[in-house]
Design an enzyme around this catalytic site. Structure first.
Site, PDB file in Angstrom:
ATOM      1  N   HIS A  82       0.825  -1.208   0.000  1.00  0.00           N
ATOM      2  CA  HIS A  82       0.000   0.000   0.000  1.00  0.00           C
ATOM      3  C   HIS A  82       0.862   1.262   0.000  1.00  0.00           C
ATOM      4  O   HIS A  82       0.708   2.147  -0.859  1.00  0.00           O
ATOM      5  CB  HIS A  82      -0.902  -0.031   1.236  1.00  0.00           C
ATOM      6  CG  HIS A  82      -1.834   1.138   1.357  1.00  0.00           C
ATOM      7  ND1 HIS A  82      -3.157   1.068   1.015  1.00  0.00           N
ATOM      8  CD2 HIS A  82      -1.633   2.403   1.800  1.00  0.00           C
ATOM      9  CE1 HIS A  82      -3.740   2.237   1.229  1.00  0.00           C
ATOM     10  NE2 HIS A  82      -2.828   3.071   1.713  1.00  0.00           N
ATOM     11  N   GLU A  83       1.775   1.342   0.950  1.00  0.00           N
ATOM     12  CA  GLU A  83       2.591   2.560   1.077  1.00  0.00           C
ATOM     13  C   GLU A  83       3.558   2.725  -0.098  1.00  0.00           C
ATOM     14  O   GLU A  83       3.852   3.849  -0.498  1.00  0.00           O
ATOM     15  CB  GLU A  83       3.352   2.557   2.416  1.00  0.00           C
ATOM     16  CG  GLU A  83       2.452   2.551   3.646  1.00  0.00           C
ATOM     17  CD  GLU A  83       1.421   3.675   3.673  1.00  0.00           C
ATOM     18  OE1 GLU A  83       1.645   4.723   3.024  1.00  0.00           O
ATOM     19  OE2 GLU A  83       0.379   3.506   4.337  1.00  0.00           O
ATOM     20  N   HIS A  94       1.672   4.503  -2.780  1.00  0.00           N
ATOM     21  CA  HIS A  94       1.746   5.955  -2.579  1.00  0.00           C
ATOM     22  C   HIS A  94       3.089   6.496  -3.072  1.00  0.00           C
ATOM     23  O   HIS A  94       3.149   7.517  -3.773  1.00  0.00           O
ATOM     24  CB  HIS A  94       1.629   6.280  -1.086  1.00  0.00           C
ATOM     25  CG  HIS A  94       0.251   6.213  -0.529  1.00  0.00           C
ATOM     26  ND1 HIS A  94      -0.817   6.891  -1.073  1.00  0.00           N
ATOM     27  CD2 HIS A  94      -0.237   5.561   0.560  1.00  0.00           C
ATOM     28  CE1 HIS A  94      -1.907   6.658  -0.349  1.00  0.00           C
ATOM     29  NE2 HIS A  94      -1.578   5.847   0.640  1.00  0.00           N
ATOM     30  N   HIS A 141       3.337   6.587  -6.828  1.00  0.00           N
ATOM     31  CA  HIS A 141       2.501   7.661  -7.373  1.00  0.00           C
ATOM     32  C   HIS A 141       3.270   8.985  -7.309  1.00  0.00           C
ATOM     33  O   HIS A 141       3.329   9.736  -8.287  1.00  0.00           O
ATOM     34  CB  HIS A 141       1.196   7.751  -6.579  1.00  0.00           C
ATOM     35  CG  HIS A 141       0.120   8.551  -7.246  1.00  0.00           C
ATOM     36  ND1 HIS A 141      -1.162   8.615  -6.776  1.00  0.00           N
ATOM     37  CD2 HIS A 141       0.139   9.352  -8.350  1.00  0.00           C
ATOM     38  CE1 HIS A 141      -1.893   9.394  -7.567  1.00  0.00           C
ATOM     39  NE2 HIS A 141      -1.114   9.858  -8.511  1.00  0.00           N
TER      40      HIS A 141
END
Length: 598
Positions: free
Chosen positions: A390-391, A394, A397
């Site tokens: 998940h991180e 980020h 992105h």
């Protein structure tokens, strides 16, 4: 003997992030603060003449961009230092120093936006033709103009800017209370050994197969919050009041409208999410019934919500194993994507394990011109491996946007912030499901998939509805006391979890531990982002390279387009309710498969 956390000085260097990639020394950071102040002073000299000529406007834009980039870097450095050990007073002081500097600069330069707003469009059009370099800043200027109805006079903007530091106080106070001051008691773990409850250990203890451990953890954790509940209610009430102050000052109809407009999103998107999830509450109640059946309990309690429904399949996953698995799962995104994630793993982008005083939770953050930095509190669970994926979503992105966009268009809006992170999670889940032939392991993974929907769509929408409800209460003149806040949360909890769940008295206090309630209507974006990510990941797995290219265009977009329009590039239209409903339909399908397996 209690298992105490390591002090920050005892943590191995390879498990910490390398903050010297931002500044080699604190002295270099201090030097940048002086440069920031000098740039602000240059801009101050422009008061009254910002748009007097094309040359003046270009100078203001160039200087603002340079100054803001330095502020972002300086703030990130201080904040990352503080988060690795919130008890360190030197780093606390650094955060306060950069925030005070920023608040002061915001006040000193509050004249800039109003002067641009007062300039006629035909004049600005002439300036774009006269100074070709100004064309670069057109979208930046247009974004200022978009908010024209909510901009104030120069003097009023100065006053609002002066109030900004005071308005940040509730969030800062809660952070200090929740991360540095609050102390949780010890309980006995599954082996009868003392272990101190912490934010990082809370969910892991609630995942325990030993129900006594879960119950003790739950009751002792919330008993601690109960001791301070009036204080936390006062802090949260202050947060809502400052949101109301800012919204009314800027002539918005509500705090919700003010919050979403900052990202160029309609309140209807928020309201549509809550409405659609409420219309699908039957699926959540089915999930609760399935959990009750799987656990074989007469009564299902809130401390039973995290433990796997499929017991015995849980296993510890080392950080090294988690990294290896995540890289394999992200292979559909292409070699360049995977190599960049690997670079992060090998070059200390990540602060891995919990230590004494470390900020709870997990995040990715960073500044333009440096790589992202990821904070984890890794505890060797399946959830923790998903948090890593998940991180890093980020982080990637941010990486793609920073590489493709100039600084002023590099920062993607919060509205799309959870899409890339959750897309990684979906790809990881699909990889794990594809690579297991064991019925029990498959059921365990489907359990996790269901929990992701429960936690990200239903739970975050519950939070979003609570935030909407409590802000409306305050806007209507109702006092936000511990009693009213507890009751509102308990009522929502009963609605979301349904008749097969015992909503224990302690769960009424859960709102008091949620830091995201201080982020101004942030959490709904987890649910819209998750729904978007499900669609994007399935598109990538189905259509391959063309879908990956579309997705990377989205990742590279920064804020060069409105967030809803950027998502359309990746094939998702959140202006329609279909994305949310489609995601909830997937949740229903997984439920059906799980019901046949157990």
């Amino acid at each position: 003997m209690a298992k105490e956390l390591l002090k920050r000085s005892e943590v191995k260097e390879e498990n910490t992030w390398k903050l010297s990639d931002m500044y080699e020394t604190n002295e270099a950071w201090e030097a940048d603060l002086k440069k920031i102040d000098e740039l602000a002073s240059e801009l101050e000299q422009m008061e009254g003449t910002v748009t007097a000529s094309a040359k003046n406007l270009l100078k203001v834009c160039d200087t603002m961009a340079k100054m803001d980039q330095k502020i972002e870097l300086a703030y990130n450095y201080a904040e990352r230092l503080s988060d690795q050990d919130t008890k360190d007073t030197t780093h606390q002081a650094m955060v306060q120093k950069i925030m005070m500097l920023y608040a002061g600069i915001s006040s000193r330069l509050a004249f800039i936006d109003p002067e641009i707003l007062e300039t006629k469009e035909e004049v600005l059009e002439g300036y774009y033709k006269e100074e070709n370099q100004l064309e670069f800043y057109r979208k930046w200027v247009e974004e200022i103009q978009r908010l024209k109805p909510h901009r104030l006079s120069a003097d009023q903007e100065k006053l609002l800017a002066l109030a900004s530091e005071v308005c940040q106080n509730p969030e800062q106070t809660f952070s200090m209370f929740n991360n540095a001051d609050i102390q949780f008691p010890e309980i006995l773990d599954e082996n009868g050994e003392k272990v101190r409850i912490s934010h990082g250990r809370f969910v892991r203890l609630l995942e325990s197969a030993d129900r006594r451990v879960r119950k003790d953890t739950f009751e002792q954790y919330y008993k601690t919050y109960a001791q301070f509940i009036n204080t936390v209610a006062s802090i949260y009430s202050g947060q809502v009041k400052q949101q109301i102050f800012r919204a009314r000052a800027r002539k918005y109809n509500s705090t919700l409208e003010a919050a979403v407009d900052a990202n160029n999103v309609s309140p209807k998107v928020y309201e549509n999410l809550v409405k659609t999830v409420n219309a699908n509450m039957d699926k959540m109640h089915r999930y609760v019934s399935l959990r009750k059946k799987c656990l074989g309990v007469d009564e299902l309690h809130m401390y039973d919500i995290y433990t796997p429904m499929i017991p015995d399949a849980a296993k510890k996953i080392s950080f090294e194993e988690a990294k290896e698995t995540v890289l394999k799962a992200l292979a559909p995104l292409g070699e360049d994507y995977v190599n960049k994630v690997k670079e992060g793993f090998e070059n200390r982008w990540i602060d891995v394990y919990e230590n004494e005083g470390k900020r709870s939770g997990a995040y990715s953050a960073g500044a333009y011109g440096t790589h992202p930095f990821v904070l984890l509190n890794y505890n060797e669970s399946l959830d923790d491996m998903f948090t890593l994926a998940h991180e890093m979503g980020h982080a990637m992105h941010s990486y793609y946007s920073n590489e493709a966009q100039p600084y002023i268009y590099s920062q993607y809006k919060i509205f799309v912030a959870e899409v890339a992170s959750t897309c990684n999670e979906v790809l990881l889940m699909e990889y794990l499901l594809k690579n297991t032939t064991d019925k029990k392991e498959r059921a365990y993974l489907l359990n996790h998939y269901l929990d992701s929907f429960k936690g990200t769509v239903y739970r975050q929408t519950q939070f979003a509805e609570y935030e909407m409800l409590t802000n409306k209460m305050a806007e209507d003149g109702e006092s936000l006391t511990a009693e009213t806040l507890n009751q509102a949360y308990l009522d929502l909890n009963k609605k979301y979890y349904g008749p097969d769940m015992v909503s224990d008295d302690e769960i009424a206090l859960e709102w008091a531990r949620i830091p995201h309630f201080y982020y101004n209507f942030y959490v709904y974006q987890y649910a819209t982002g998750f729904s978007s990510a499900v669609a994007i990941a399935h598109n990538i797995l189905k259509n391959g390279a063309p879908a990956v290219e579309q997705y990377k265009k989205f990742l590279s977009g920064g804020c060069s387009m409105a967030p809803v329009e950027l998502l359309k590039i990746a094939g998702v239209n959140l202006e329609e309710p279909t994305a949310i409903q489609d995601a909830l339909n997937v949740f229903g399908d997984i439920l059906t498969e799980m019901e046949t397996l157990v």
